[in-house]
Design an enzyme around this catalytic site. Structure first.
Site, PDB file in Angstrom:
ATOM      1  CG  HIS A 255      -2.058  -1.167   1.135  1.00 41.26           C
ATOM      2  ND1 HIS A 255      -3.170  -1.301   0.597  1.00 41.26           N
ATOM      3  CD2 HIS A 255      -1.975  -2.369   1.775  1.00 41.26           C
ATOM      4  CE1 HIS A 255      -3.724  -2.307   0.717  1.00 41.26           C
ATOM      5  NE2 HIS A 255      -2.767  -2.953   1.391  1.00 41.26           N
TER       6      HIS A 255
ATOM      7  N   GLY B  86       5.028 -23.145   9.687  1.00 41.79           N
ATOM      8  CA  GLY B  86       3.859 -22.446   9.953  1.00 41.79           C
ATOM      9  C   GLY B  86       3.919 -21.020  10.616  1.00 41.79           C
TER      10      GLY B  86
ATOM     11  CB  THR C 176      11.539  -8.175   4.709  1.00 42.48           C
ATOM     12  OG1 THR C 176      13.093  -8.497   5.140  1.00 42.48           O
ATOM     13  CG2 THR C 176      10.824  -8.392   5.792  1.00 42.48           C
ATOM     14  CE  LYS C 177      17.351  -7.192   3.866  1.00 41.62           C
ATOM     15  NZ  LYS C 177      18.693  -7.315   4.861  1.00 41.62           N
TER      16      LYS C 177
ATOM     17  CE  LYS D 285      26.303 -15.708  11.854  1.00 45.32           C
ATOM     18  NZ  LYS D 285      27.208 -14.725  11.142  1.00 45.32           N
TER      19      LYS D 285
END
Length: 183
Positions: A113, A140, A163-164, A181
């Site tokens: 948005h 989940g 987010t990436k 890691k």
């Protein structure tokens, strides 16, 4: 250009549009049919929902309840599994590769948005595609944000907010999701 055409072209559009309202209503009817049909009758994927999707490979299974915004932007490979409570806000293409599995309550968001409150109040948004490779496991409660790509054989930990982009074979966890890691 109509608001629907703008949405399909990946441009900013107004989601408060009668044509888009009608498409969302069609999706709600198909979702309702899927979610309320007895499991023995419905099978793996209610016919109404399968007809709505852009494409579905063989042996896909969507547990009820399931929700999608439009459905027409969803492409599923073969043997894709969605556990109960998954949500796909497909304002842009959502592509899921063969053998990918989603735990319960996974959410896939394509809509972004407007950040300006005046524009947001006017219904301005843009859809960014989400692409998920083959043999991915999404735990989940994970949330996949707009515009991301997840590579083949990746693992997304339960409750993660992605987010990436996630590269192939990588395991990510947390909020925001970060690679574990290797030891």
């Amino acid at each position: 250009m109509t608001e629907c055409e703008k949405m399909q072209a990946g441009q900013w559009y107004c989601c408060l549009d009668p044509e888009l309202d009608a498409l969302r209503a069609r999706a709600r009817r198909a979702v309702h049919a899927h979610n309320t049909c007895p499991p023995d009758t419905r099978g793996a994927l209610a016919p109404e929902l399968q007809a709505l999707f852009a494409s579905t490979g063989s042996d896909c299974f969507l547990e009820a309840p399931f929700h999608c915004a439009y459905g027409v932007n969803i492409r599923l490979g073969q043997r894709v599994y969605f556990n109960a409570g998954c949500v796909v806000l497909d304002t842009a293409p959502v592509r899921v590769g063969d053998g990918t599995m989603f735990g319960p309550h996974v959410q896939i968001y394509c809509a972004q948005h407007a950040k300006d409150p005046v524009e947001r109040a006017q219904g301005l948004e843009i859809g960014l595609p989400v692409t998920i490779g083959q043999n991915v496991w999404v735990g989940g409660g994970a949330i996949l944000m707009p515009g991301i790509t997840i590579g083949d054989n990746a693992t997304i930990g339960a409750g993660s907010v992605v987010t990436k982009d996630v590269v192939a074979e990588e395991t990510v966890v947390g909020n925001p999701a970060r690679a574990l890691k290797q030891s």
